[in-house]
Design a protein around this motif. Structure first.
Motif, PDB file in Angstrom:
ATOM      1  N   LEU A  42       0.869  -1.179   0.000  1.00 52.31           N
ATOM      2  CA  LEU A  42       0.000   0.000   0.000  1.00 52.31           C
ATOM      3  C   LEU A  42       0.903   1.225   0.000  1.00 52.31           C
ATOM      4  N   GLY A  43       0.931   1.940  -1.149  1.00 51.10           N
ATOM      5  CA  GLY A  43       1.868   3.046  -1.303  1.00 51.10           C
ATOM      6  C   GLY A  43       1.171   4.387  -1.245  1.00 51.10           C
ATOM      7  N   PRO A  44       1.850   5.448  -1.689  1.00 49.71           N
ATOM      8  CA  PRO A  44       3.172   5.476  -2.323  1.00 49.71           C
ATOM      9  C   PRO A  44       4.290   5.332  -1.291  1.00 49.71           C
ATOM     10  N   VAL A 101      12.275  -5.891  -6.293  1.00 49.60           N
ATOM     11  CA  VAL A 101      11.514  -4.897  -7.047  1.00 49.60           C
ATOM     12  C   VAL A 101      10.320  -4.527  -6.170  1.00 49.60           C
ATOM     13  N   ARG A 102      10.108  -3.230  -5.905  1.00 48.37           N
ATOM     14  CA  ARG A 102       9.015  -2.809  -5.004  1.00 48.37           C
ATOM     15  C   ARG A 102       8.059  -1.900  -5.770  1.00 48.37           C
ATOM     16  N   ILE A 103       6.802  -2.378  -5.870  1.00 54.51           N
ATOM     17  CA  ILE A 103       5.816  -1.625  -6.651  1.00 54.51           C
ATOM     18  C   ILE A 103       4.717  -1.111  -5.724  1.00 54.51           C
ATOM     19  N   PRO A 104       4.559   0.208  -5.596  1.00 51.27           N
ATOM     20  CA  PRO A 104       3.460   0.708  -4.758  1.00 51.27           C
ATOM     21  C   PRO A 104       2.102   0.437  -5.406  1.00 51.27           C
ATOM     22  N   SER A 105       1.080   0.165  -4.588  1.00 49.55           N
ATOM     23  CA  SER A 105      -0.300   0.030  -5.080  1.00 49.55           C
ATOM     24  C   SER A 105      -1.138   1.079  -4.364  1.00 49.55           C
ATOM     25  N   SER A 106      -2.184   1.557  -5.042  1.00 51.36           N
ATOM     26  CA  SER A 106      -2.935   2.665  -4.435  1.00 51.36           C
ATOM     27  C   SER A 106      -3.985   2.195  -3.436  1.00 51.36           C
ATOM     28  N   ASN A 107      -4.295   0.900  -3.418  1.00 54.18           N
ATOM     29  CA  ASN A 107      -5.156   0.392  -2.352  1.00 54.18           C
ATOM     30  C   ASN A 107      -4.921  -1.099  -2.149  1.00 54.18           C
ATOM     31  N   VAL A 108      -5.524  -1.635  -1.090  1.00 51.57           N
ATOM     32  CA  VAL A 108      -5.272  -3.032  -0.718  1.00 51.57           C
ATOM     33  C   VAL A 108      -5.753  -3.980  -1.814  1.00 51.57           C
ATOM     34  N   ASN A 109      -6.913  -3.688  -2.396  1.00 52.32           N
ATOM     35  CA  ASN A 109      -7.445  -4.593  -3.426  1.00 52.32           C
ATOM     36  C   ASN A 109      -6.538  -4.687  -4.641  1.00 52.32           C
ATOM     37  N   SER A 143      -3.883   6.546   1.500  1.00 49.25           N
ATOM     38  CA  SER A 143      -2.846   6.196   2.476  1.00 49.25           C
ATOM     39  C   SER A 143      -2.358   7.500   3.107  1.00 49.25           C
ATOM     40  N   THR A 144      -1.605   7.383   4.189  1.00 49.63           N
ATOM     41  CA  THR A 144      -1.083   8.585   4.851  1.00 49.63           C
ATOM     42  C   THR A 144      -0.144   9.350   3.920  1.00 49.63           C
ATOM     43  N   ALA A 145       0.704   8.600   3.196  1.00 52.26           N
ATOM     44  CA  ALA A 145       1.670   9.255   2.307  1.00 52.26           C
ATOM     45  C   ALA A 145       0.962   9.912   1.129  1.00 52.26           C
TER      46      ALA A 145
END
Ligand SMILES: O=C(O)C(=O)Cc1ccccc1
Length: 326
Positions: free
Chosen positions: A11-13, A32-40, A135-137
């Motif tokens: 859960l990013g960013p 490799v780290r990929i942020p996602s905009s929500n849990v789903n 998310s907070t960020a």
């Protein structure tokens, strides 16, 4: 040839507490780290193979279960929790440089962060309006956009430290100084983490309907085998009013006989029970196992029954009851 790098989503960013949880995974720094905009969307990346695993928040010590996660892993294509991580949470209030606290009317953050800072906000910025962020960020970075429609955000200290465009107006604004959030690393089924002796097992048990005492029967599966529960939550299945499932964390690993036996009992009561994984506890604390619920006690008990069955010839129906003729 170098071993291929794992791909993790979270859960990013960058700058979320979830990213901090992911960084506790030993190979995360080189992955490799990929942020996602929500849990789903994070879990969908695991399901469709574009990520090997997803780090998502599941529970926190102030607000309880993260329902978006509990619901998303309980339904759809099966997933497995392979690891947990605990992150101590401390919040800061940020704004654009030049903005002071008296000018703040609207504050953006993640719902769980807002819930954990509500008393501080009421006392220090009474009447402030809450603007939800994914998310907070994300809430904090939104302040840097031209068309932002809020004045401040609540986020992790690291976001403010890394963004010169953000100014910290207040630190440690969480209502509970010892707040901790628990995160889980979720992958596709396949490889079960080895038993460590200090493990947790997560299951989802749909409550059988029209069966008085069904919840008691479910709990009894754990109680009679000496298995302690560390979390139990009911969630609506979404199908119709009154239809619920229970999301349960139990101490122990499915390779522990007492846990395996409890799961078999759950399956008898509620055949749609879902196994969500056995994995090492973040605090490495081993449960106290009573002698009569040890692996050895279960092995000896099964051996005893097997011996009885092996030693006797099974009769059929009435014939077996007929008195032996001389
Ligand atoms: O938004 C974040 O930073 C998250 O990782 C979710 C969250 C929000 C509040 C407390 C813990 C986790």
């Amino acid at each position: 040839m170098p071993a291929s790098r794992a791909t993790y989503t979270f859960l990013g960013p960058e700058g979320t507490f979830t990213e901090a949880a992911l960084m506790q995974v030993p190979d995360a720094a080189g992955a490799v780290r990929i942020p996602s905009s929500n849990v789903n969307t994070a879990l969908d990346k695991v399901r469709d193979g574009s990520a090997d695993a997803a780090m998502v928040p599941i529970e926190n010590s102030v607000e309880g279960g993260v329902t978006a996660t509990l619901d998303a892993i309980a339904t759809g294509q099966e997933l497995r929790i392979i690891r947990e991580a605990l992150v101590p949470i401390s919040f800061v209030l940020v704004a654009r440089p030049g903005v002071d606290i008296t000018q703040i009317r609207r504050i953006s953050t993640h719902g769980h962060a807002w819930a954990q800072c509500r008393l501080w906000v009421d006392a220090n910025i009474p009447g402030a309006e809450y603007i939800p962020a994914s998310s907070t960020a994300a809430g904090a970075l939104g302040l840097l956009e031209d068309d932002t429609h809020y004045d401040a955000a609540i986020c992790a200290p690291i976001v403010a430290a890394e963004q010169p465009g953000l100014h910290v107006l207040a630190e440690n604004i969480g209502d509970n100084p010892g707040a901790v959030t628990r995160f889980v690393l979720v992958s596709r089924p396949g490889v079960l983490p080895a038993r460590t002796g200090a493990d947790k097992t997560t299951v989802v048990v749909p409550l059988p309907e029209d069966r008085p005492g069904a919840l008691m029967e479910i709990l009894d599966q754990f109680a009679t085998r000496g298995v302690n529960l560390s979390r139990i939550e009911s969630r609506p299945t979404g199908q119709y009013l009154g239809h619920y499932f229970f999301s349960i964390d139990a101490d122990g690993h499915v390779a522990d006989a007492r846990v395996a036996d409890a799961l078999a009992g759950l399956h008898r009561i509620s055949p749609a029970t879902r196994f969500l994984g056995s994995y090492g506890r973040a605090d490495a604390q081993s449960p106290v196992v009573a002698p009569h619920t040890s692996d050895e006690a279960f092995r000896a008990a099964h051996a005893w029954v097997d011996e009885i069955l092996a030693a006797e010839t099974l009769g059929s129906g009435m014939a077996a009851n007929a008195s032996p003729t001389a």
